[in-house]
Design a protein around this motif. Sequence first.
Motif, PDB file in Angstrom:
ATOM      1  N   PHE A   1       0.858  -1.179   0.000  1.00 17.42           N
ATOM      2  CA  PHE A   1       0.000   0.000   0.000  1.00 17.42           C
ATOM      3  C   PHE A   1       0.895   1.230   0.000  1.00 17.42           C
ATOM      4  O   PHE A   1       1.658   1.448   0.954  1.00 17.42           O
ATOM      5  N   ILE A   2       0.860   1.985  -1.072  1.00 15.12           N
ATOM      6  CA  ILE A   2       1.637   3.220  -1.167  1.00 15.12           C
ATOM      7  C   ILE A   2       0.634   4.372  -1.244  1.00 15.12           C
ATOM      8  O   ILE A   2       0.076   4.632  -2.327  1.00 15.12           O
ATOM      9  N   PRO A   3       0.361   5.006  -0.106  1.00 12.56           N
ATOM     10  CA  PRO A   3      -0.617   6.100  -0.150  1.00 12.56           C
ATOM     11  C   PRO A   3      -0.132   7.205  -1.091  1.00 12.56           C
ATOM     12  O   PRO A   3       1.016   7.651  -0.975  1.00 12.56           O
ATOM     13  N   HIS A   4      -0.981   7.610  -2.003  1.00 12.78           N
ATOM     14  CA  HIS A   4      -0.571   8.636  -2.973  1.00 12.78           C
ATOM     15  C   HIS A   4      -1.804   9.322  -3.544  1.00 12.78           C
ATOM     16  O   HIS A   4      -2.889   8.751  -3.535  1.00 12.78           O
ATOM     17  N   VAL A   5      -1.585  10.540  -4.023  1.00 11.84           N
ATOM     18  CA  VAL A   5      -2.627  11.273  -4.745  1.00 11.84           C
ATOM     19  C   VAL A   5      -2.143  11.422  -6.176  1.00 11.84           C
ATOM     20  O   VAL A   5      -1.148  12.114  -6.432  1.00 11.84           O
ATOM     21  N   THR A   6      -2.828  10.776  -7.099  1.00 12.55           N
ATOM     22  CA  THR A   6      -2.441  10.874  -8.505  1.00 12.55           C
ATOM     23  C   THR A   6      -2.783  12.259  -9.031  1.00 12.55           C
ATOM     24  O   THR A   6      -3.922  12.714  -8.902  1.00 12.55           O
ATOM     25  N   LEU A   7      -1.762  12.923  -9.613  1.00 10.43           N
ATOM     26  CA  LEU A   7      -1.975  14.261 -10.197  1.00 10.43           C
ATOM     27  C   LEU A   7      -2.010  14.199 -11.715  1.00 10.43           C
ATOM     28  O   LEU A   7      -2.748  14.948 -12.359  1.00 10.43           O
ATOM     29  N   LEU A   8      -1.158  13.362 -12.305  1.00 10.24           N
ATOM     30  CA  LEU A   8      -1.075  13.238 -13.768  1.00 10.24           C
ATOM     31  C   LEU A   8      -1.119  11.773 -14.148  1.00 10.24           C
ATOM     32  O   LEU A   8      -0.531  10.933 -13.462  1.00 10.24           O
ATOM     33  N   ARG A   9      -1.782  11.486 -15.251  1.00  4.55           N
ATOM     34  CA  ARG A   9      -1.763  10.148 -15.836  1.00  4.55           C
ATOM     35  C   ARG A   9      -1.209  10.237 -17.254  1.00  4.55           C
ATOM     36  O   ARG A   9      -1.258  11.301 -17.868  1.00  4.55           O
ATOM     37  N   ARG A  10      -0.762   9.108 -17.756  1.00  5.71           N
ATOM     38  CA  ARG A  10      -0.275   9.013 -19.139  1.00  5.71           C
ATOM     39  C   ARG A  10       0.791  10.069 -19.445  1.00  5.71           C
ATOM     40  O   ARG A  10       0.740  10.756 -20.467  1.00  5.71           O
ATOM     41  N   VAL A  11       1.706  10.229 -18.525  1.00  5.98           N
ATOM     42  CA  VAL A  11       2.826  11.142 -18.760  1.00  5.98           C
ATOM     43  C   VAL A  11       3.775  10.460 -19.737  1.00  5.98           C
ATOM     44  O   VAL A  11       4.209   9.334 -19.491  1.00  5.98           O
ATOM     45  N   PRO A  12       4.095  11.117 -20.857  1.00  4.61           N
ATOM     46  CA  PRO A  12       4.886  10.432 -21.882  1.00  4.61           C
ATOM     47  C   PRO A  12       6.309  10.127 -21.441  1.00  4.61           C
ATOM     48  O   PRO A  12       6.841   9.072 -21.725  1.00  4.61           O
ATOM     49  N   ARG A  13       6.951  11.071 -20.749  1.00  4.70           N
ATOM     50  CA  ARG A  13       8.333  10.847 -20.327  1.00  4.70           C
ATOM     51  C   ARG A  13       8.545  11.427 -18.938  1.00  4.70           C
ATOM     52  O   ARG A  13       8.338  12.616 -18.730  1.00  4.70           O
ATOM     53  N   LEU A  14       8.956  10.567 -18.017  1.00  3.18           N
ATOM     54  CA  LEU A  14       9.153  11.041 -16.642  1.00  3.18           C
ATOM     55  C   LEU A  14      10.583  11.535 -16.490  1.00  3.18           C
ATOM     56  O   LEU A  14      11.508  10.936 -17.017  1.00  3.18           O
ATOM     57  N   GLU A  15      10.726  12.653 -15.754  1.00  5.35           N
ATOM     58  CA  GLU A  15      12.073  13.197 -15.519  1.00  5.35           C
ATOM     59  C   GLU A  15      12.642  12.591 -14.253  1.00  5.35           C
ATOM     60  O   GLU A  15      11.908  12.212 -13.364  1.00  5.35           O
ATOM     61  N   ARG A  16      13.941  12.594 -14.178  1.00  2.00           N
ATOM     62  CA  ARG A  16      14.563  12.181 -12.930  1.00  2.00           C
ATOM     63  C   ARG A  16      14.502  13.315 -11.907  1.00  2.00           C
ATOM     64  O   ARG A  16      14.248  13.089 -10.739  1.00  2.00           O
ATOM     65  N   ALA A  17      14.756  14.543 -12.392  1.00  2.00           N
ATOM     66  CA  ALA A  17      14.785  15.684 -11.477  1.00  2.00           C
ATOM     67  C   ALA A  17      13.387  15.909 -10.905  1.00  2.00           C
ATOM     68  O   ALA A  17      12.407  15.900 -11.629  1.00  2.00           O
ATOM     69  N   LYS A  18      13.338  16.081  -9.595  1.00  2.00           N
ATOM     70  CA  LYS A  18      12.051  16.350  -8.959  1.00  2.00           C
ATOM     71  C   LYS A  18      12.040  17.791  -8.475  1.00  2.00           C
ATOM     72  O   LYS A  18      13.058  18.297  -8.005  1.00  2.00           O
ATOM     73  N   PRO A  19      10.919  18.460  -8.583  1.00  2.00           N
ATOM     74  CA  PRO A  19      10.846  19.829  -8.058  1.00  2.00           C
ATOM     75  C   PRO A  19      10.882  19.806  -6.536  1.00  2.00           C
ATOM     76  O   PRO A  19      10.890  18.729  -5.938  1.00  2.00           O
ATOM     77  N   SER A  20      10.916  20.991  -5.948  1.00  2.00           N
ATOM     78  CA  SER A  20      10.982  21.037  -4.477  1.00  2.00           C
ATOM     79  C   SER A  20       9.786  20.277  -3.893  1.00  2.00           C
ATOM     80  O   SER A  20       8.689  20.312  -4.457  1.00  2.00           O
ATOM     81  N   PRO A  21      10.017  19.572  -2.788  1.00  2.00           N
ATOM     82  CA  PRO A  21       8.955  18.707  -2.268  1.00  2.00           C
ATOM     83  C   PRO A  21       7.768  19.526  -1.760  1.00  2.00           C
ATOM     84  O   PRO A  21       7.937  20.650  -1.305  1.00  2.00           O
ATOM     85  N   PRO A  22       6.582  18.943  -1.841  1.00  2.00           N
ATOM     86  CA  PRO A  22       5.412  19.622  -1.280  1.00  2.00           C
ATOM     87  C   PRO A  22       5.479  19.575   0.244  1.00  2.00           C
ATOM     88  O   PRO A  22       6.266  18.820   0.812  1.00  2.00           O
ATOM     89  N   ASP A  23       4.708  20.415   0.874  1.00  2.00           N
ATOM     90  CA  ASP A  23       4.598  20.351   2.338  1.00  2.00           C
ATOM     91  C   ASP A  23       3.145  20.665   2.672  1.00  2.00           C
ATOM     92  O   ASP A  23       2.775  21.807   2.901  1.00  2.00           O
ATOM     93  N   LEU A  24       2.341  19.627   2.653  1.00  2.00           N
ATOM     94  CA  LEU A  24       0.899  19.791   2.858  1.00  2.00           C
ATOM     95  C   LEU A  24       0.439  18.852   3.957  1.00  2.00           C
ATOM     96  O   LEU A  24       1.022  17.792   4.159  1.00  2.00           O
ATOM     97  N   VAL A  25      -0.628  19.252   4.644  1.00  2.00           N
ATOM     98  CA  VAL A  25      -1.226  18.380   5.649  1.00  2.00           C
ATOM     99  C   VAL A  25      -2.677  18.132   5.262  1.00  2.00           C
ATOM    100  O   VAL A  25      -3.396  19.064   4.892  1.00  2.00           O
ATOM    101  N   TRP A  26      -3.054  16.879   5.309  1.00  2.00           N
ATOM    102  CA  TRP A  26      -4.408  16.476   4.922  1.00  2.00           C
ATOM    103  C   TRP A  26      -5.137  15.972   6.181  1.00  2.00           C
ATOM    104  O   TRP A  26      -4.934  14.829   6.601  1.00  2.00           O
ATOM    105  N   PRO A  27      -5.998  16.810   6.775  1.00  2.00           N
ATOM    106  CA  PRO A  27      -6.796  16.324   7.893  1.00  2.00           C
ATOM    107  C   PRO A  27      -7.985  15.540   7.361  1.00  2.00           C
ATOM    108  O   PRO A  27      -8.635  15.984   6.417  1.00  2.00           O
TER     109      PRO A  27
END
Length: 171
Positions: free
Chosen positions: A118-144
């Motif tokens: 079980f990998i809790p995740h929120v899908t933002l994009l589907r069918r992305v043609p090419r994934l980058e290695r570089a990741k943008p700055s991490p999010p910092d959100l809280v979900w109550p």
Amino acid sequence: MRLFLALMPPPVLRRRLGELADRAHARLGGRRVPDDSLHLTLAFLGEVPQAQGEALARWLETREIPAGEWRLDAWGAFRRPGIVWVGSRAPDRALAELQAALWNELEQQGIAGRPSRFIPHVTLLRRVPRLERAKPSPPDLVWPYRRVALLRSFTDRDRARYQILARSPLA
Ligand code: 3AM
């Protein structure tokens, strides 16, 4: 009917997740999940007969869950289907316990398909043609969260759409 159990984000968080989705979409393309559809899947039930779906809705309407807060602090991807998501760096114990408890009760009701991981995740994009290695700055959100929703998933003009069938009582 094709069903799943999920947490639905409160409105303020939904907007923040939508902004992350816009940023990721500008960079990577693919199909951006519409704000209304953003969710955290706890259990994918698959195809369920109508009568059983109705029984599951009645079950959920009396099934209170412990309230919790999930911290989202990481980007992630599922490479093969080209999915980009946000989630957490470390496993979240409360969510893992909630997912396990719900699956125990689903199995008692004859539902199969508990995943091995079980990998809790929120899908933002589907069918992305090419994934980058570089990741943008991490999010910092809280979900109550205080309740779980039972959703029906269907396809409308080649788009996944969701309809809320039932919700657990507010914790
Ligand atoms: O958007 P996420 O990743 O949370 O990927 C589907 C989506 O999850 C997943 O269930 C959620 C609602 O559609 N899903 C769809 N088909 C699936 C399957 N056969 C599945 N998960 C596991 N097995």
